[in-house]
Design an enzyme around this catalytic site. Sequence first.
Site, PDB file in Angstrom:
ATOM      1  N   LYS A  41       0.847  -1.205   0.000  1.00  0.00           N
ATOM      2  CA  LYS A  41       0.000   0.000   0.000  1.00  0.00           C
ATOM      3  C   LYS A  41       0.880   1.252   0.000  1.00  0.00           C
ATOM      4  O   LYS A  41       2.073   1.180   0.301  1.00  0.00           O
ATOM      5  CB  LYS A  41      -0.905  -0.011   1.232  1.00  0.00           C
ATOM      6  CG  LYS A  41      -0.151   0.043   2.555  1.00  0.00           C
ATOM      7  CD  LYS A  41      -1.066  -0.175   3.757  1.00  0.00           C
ATOM      8  CE  LYS A  41      -0.264  -0.214   5.054  1.00  0.00           C
ATOM      9  NZ  LYS A  41      -1.096  -0.597   6.199  1.00  0.00           N
ATOM     10  N   ARG A 147     -11.072   0.734  14.747  1.00  0.00           N
ATOM     11  CA  ARG A 147     -11.015   1.442  13.469  1.00  0.00           C
ATOM     12  C   ARG A 147     -12.205   0.971  12.641  1.00  0.00           C
ATOM     13  O   ARG A 147     -13.181   1.683  12.514  1.00  0.00           O
ATOM     14  CB  ARG A 147      -9.674   1.120  12.793  1.00  0.00           C
ATOM     15  CG  ARG A 147      -9.355   1.948  11.598  1.00  0.00           C
ATOM     16  CD  ARG A 147      -7.872   1.903  11.236  1.00  0.00           C
ATOM     17  NE  ARG A 147      -7.353   0.586  10.920  1.00  0.00           N
ATOM     18  CZ  ARG A 147      -6.096   0.338  10.557  1.00  0.00           C
ATOM     19  NH1 ARG A 147      -5.234   1.340  10.460  1.00  0.00           N
ATOM     20  NH2 ARG A 147      -5.682  -0.887  10.281  1.00  0.00           N
ATOM     21  N   TYR A 300      13.988  31.472   3.872  1.00  0.00           N
ATOM     22  CA  TYR A 300      12.755  32.225   4.150  1.00  0.00           C
ATOM     23  C   TYR A 300      12.740  32.682   5.602  1.00  0.00           C
ATOM     24  O   TYR A 300      13.185  31.959   6.499  1.00  0.00           O
ATOM     25  CB  TYR A 300      11.530  31.338   3.908  1.00  0.00           C
ATOM     26  CG  TYR A 300      11.188  31.181   2.454  1.00  0.00           C
ATOM     27  CD1 TYR A 300      10.810  32.279   1.694  1.00  0.00           C
ATOM     28  CD2 TYR A 300      11.228  29.935   1.853  1.00  0.00           C
ATOM     29  CE1 TYR A 300      10.485  32.131   0.357  1.00  0.00           C
ATOM     30  CE2 TYR A 300      10.900  29.776   0.517  1.00  0.00           C
ATOM     31  CZ  TYR A 300      10.529  30.889  -0.226  1.00  0.00           C
ATOM     32  OH  TYR A 300      10.212  30.735  -1.557  1.00  0.00           O
ATOM     33  N   MET A 347      10.205  24.792  -0.415  1.00  0.00           N
ATOM     34  CA  MET A 347       9.363  23.810  -1.112  1.00  0.00           C
ATOM     35  C   MET A 347      10.202  22.888  -2.001  1.00  0.00           C
ATOM     36  O   MET A 347       9.938  21.687  -2.090  1.00  0.00           O
ATOM     37  CB  MET A 347       8.306  24.521  -1.960  1.00  0.00           C
ATOM     38  CG  MET A 347       7.300  23.568  -2.583  1.00  0.00           C
ATOM     39  SD  MET A 347       6.092  24.381  -3.631  1.00  0.00           S
ATOM     40  CE  MET A 347       4.938  25.030  -2.447  1.00  0.00           C
TER      41      MET A 347
END
Length: 404
Positions: A41, A147, A300, A347
């Site tokens: 998965k 779940r 940044y 990013m």
Amino acid sequence: MYRASEHRPTQAVVSLENIKHNIKLYQNKKASHQQIYAVVKANAYGHGAIPVAKVALEAGVDGLCVATVDEAIQLRKAGLTNTPILVMGLTLPYGIAEILYYDLTITVSDLSFFEQAFYQLKKNQQENLLKDNQLKFHLKLDTGMSRVGVRTKEEVLAFVEGVKDYSWLDWQGVFTHFATAGGGPLSYIDYQWERWQDLIPYIPDFVSLRHFDNSAMGLHPAIGDHSDIIRLGISMYGLSSRDSVPDNLVTDRQIAAYHLDKDSLRSTNPNSELNLKPAFQLLSELSYVKKVEKGTRISYGASYESPEDEWIGTIPIGYADGWLRAYANIPVLVEGYPCPVLGVINMDQLMIRLPKEFAVGTEVTLIGQDGNYNNHPSLLAHMAGTISYEMLSCISERVPRVYI
Ligand SMILES: *Cc1c(COP(=O)(O)O)cnc(C)c1O
């Protein structure tokens, strides 16, 4: 090193040999009646679903597990048609025609799925798709994960009664999932085991696959062998579900350079007896190198200020590649030196401090071993306050995968 892109050197290098090796460890350990299903998965935990599924089948696993029907269809379309694929998450009934067409084994938690699936087919005049024993499924039991799944004896009995109305079902299995095999109170394993044993007697004998092993439970000395299938996930990728860092990889040198707390690391290390080999490396190259003067602001938010003249390297990887801002305290390796990230991660790029001048194009190891240091996924996950499952499955599609 082979380059997947001529334009950007960032890539994940996946060792299919190591995946085979890890499967073999479980094959040698399992009881003879047990099957192994490879859990692929989430793009095989970031490793690439199709190549991993292929190599796992080559290594002799008996089936595949995914989380969603779309993941399963991707494998069928890649030509993996001769193997059971168990979809472990719940799915919607509207896609029943595709589930049948691709011969998938689904997970069901209640009877309403069958009713709605039948209605859906009828609406589209597709009832002819339903032959006797056509739809393969496993029933999910909830023994403590809370779940999905049937929870009580009464619910099991109602389910057993209800499925008799549908001749087109092929009820092959029943399974549950243990919540604490990878961490948390171990006594909870005993609690779930008891609930499993309470419910299992109400499952009809013809339901032959009864399973609960994940990587960790597959190693449980008392209980592990009672599961007919080992759903092998994280250990196939060479990592322990407890994110234990093999002792020999945590050297005094590494502890000092990475500012690690030795005691907290030890507590994550129950000395897993298996010699698992991680299969995932994340590599890049220096794309820009410069010397800056004392007082230069970097990244940044002007989030770092050079305390002295420094060599700065830029690497073309960032949070959109899955190298998250939360990893700013993880050093990356350049020619055997651990180099700290400076300022926030962008990013698409990040900046590091170099111990000296290096050429543009010098290899950078984000995950993997370089010289005396090892950026082992479990160690990095520990440093970033996450788990290796999350770190690897979040490496994004933008990062090409290369197979060795
Ligand atoms: C993901 C998953 C597994 C595999 O777990 P690992 O700890 O990675 O071995 C097994 N069973 C279920 C139901 C899962 O969702």
